[in-house]
Design an enzyme around this catalytic site. Structure first.
Site, PDB file in Angstrom:
ATOM      1  N   VAL A 174       0.832  -1.200   0.000  1.00  0.00           N
ATOM      2  CA  VAL A 174       0.000   0.000   0.000  1.00  0.00           C
ATOM      3  C   VAL A 174       0.867   1.251   0.000  1.00  0.00           C
ATOM      4  O   VAL A 174       1.814   1.365   0.782  1.00  0.00           O
ATOM      5  CB  VAL A 174      -0.918   0.025   1.242  1.00  0.00           C
ATOM      6  CG1 VAL A 174      -1.744   1.289   1.272  1.00  0.00           C
ATOM      7  CG2 VAL A 174      -1.798  -1.193   1.272  1.00  0.00           C
ATOM      8  N   CYS A 175       0.536   2.152  -0.901  1.00  0.00           N
ATOM      9  CA  CYS A 175       1.162   3.475  -0.902  1.00  0.00           C
ATOM     10  C   CYS A 175       0.044   4.490  -1.100  1.00  0.00           C
ATOM     11  O   CYS A 175      -1.127   4.127  -1.077  1.00  0.00           O
ATOM     12  CB  CYS A 175       2.247   3.587  -1.963  1.00  0.00           C
ATOM     13  SG  CYS A 175       1.639   3.566  -3.653  1.00  0.00           S
ATOM     14  N   GLY A 176       0.403   5.716  -1.314  1.00  0.00           N
ATOM     15  CA  GLY A 176      -0.604   6.759  -1.442  1.00  0.00           C
ATOM     16  C   GLY A 176      -1.543   6.571  -2.622  1.00  0.00           C
ATOM     17  O   GLY A 176      -2.754   6.473  -2.458  1.00  0.00           O
ATOM     18  N   GLN A 182       5.596   6.940   2.753  1.00  0.00           N
ATOM     19  CA  GLN A 182       4.827   8.180   2.682  1.00  0.00           C
ATOM     20  C   GLN A 182       3.562   8.112   3.540  1.00  0.00           C
ATOM     21  O   GLN A 182       2.928   9.126   3.779  1.00  0.00           O
ATOM     22  CB  GLN A 182       4.507   8.542   1.222  1.00  0.00           C
ATOM     23  CG  GLN A 182       3.610   7.567   0.512  1.00  0.00           C
ATOM     24  CD  GLN A 182       4.330   6.414  -0.159  1.00  0.00           C
ATOM     25  OE1 GLN A 182       5.235   5.815   0.386  1.00  0.00           O
ATOM     26  NE2 GLN A 182       3.915   6.082  -1.377  1.00  0.00           N
TER      27      GLN A 182
END
Length: 117
Positions: free
Chosen positions: A6-8, A56
């Site tokens: 999972v990232c932005g 992030q």
């Protein structure tokens, strides 16, 4: 083992998921890896054993960890330089390391959160 990266927005996580799949396949491990976003996390968590969280998303890590814990899912915060892991071997090592609650590298924690060693 089912891995959710999972990232932005999902772009970086797509590359990490692809690389970890290749690294796992090269080692003969039965691992699937898919990419997700912060927005898709509530749905995607149901199909994951481990969630790799992009650096992030450090400000959201506690919330992600809480949601994952409710499902028995392990959370691992990826180091800031994980996107340079071109063959996926470092990322795979994070996954195959002995389980802890939330794995969090001191290099990924903002200096205001670090405690002296």
């Amino acid at each position: 083992m089912r891995i959710l990266v999972v990232c932005g927005a999902g772009a970086s996580s797509t590359f990490v998921a692809q690389r970890v799949r290749h690294a796992a396949q090269a080692r003969g491990l039965d691992i699937t890896a898919t990419a997700g976003t912060e927005q898709s996390l509530p749905i995607d968590l149901d199909a994951a054993d481990i969630v790799l969280v992009g650096p992030q998303l450090i400000p959201k890590l506690d919330r992600i960890t809480e949601a994952a814990a409710a499902r028995g899912t392990r959370v691992i915060l990826m180091p800031a330089d994980i996107f340079r892991d071109l063959d996926g071997s470092r990322t795979l090592a994070l996954i195959t390391a002995p389980a802890t609650t939330t794995t969090r590298s001191s290099t990924d924690i903002p200096s205001t959160e670090r405690t002296p060693s």
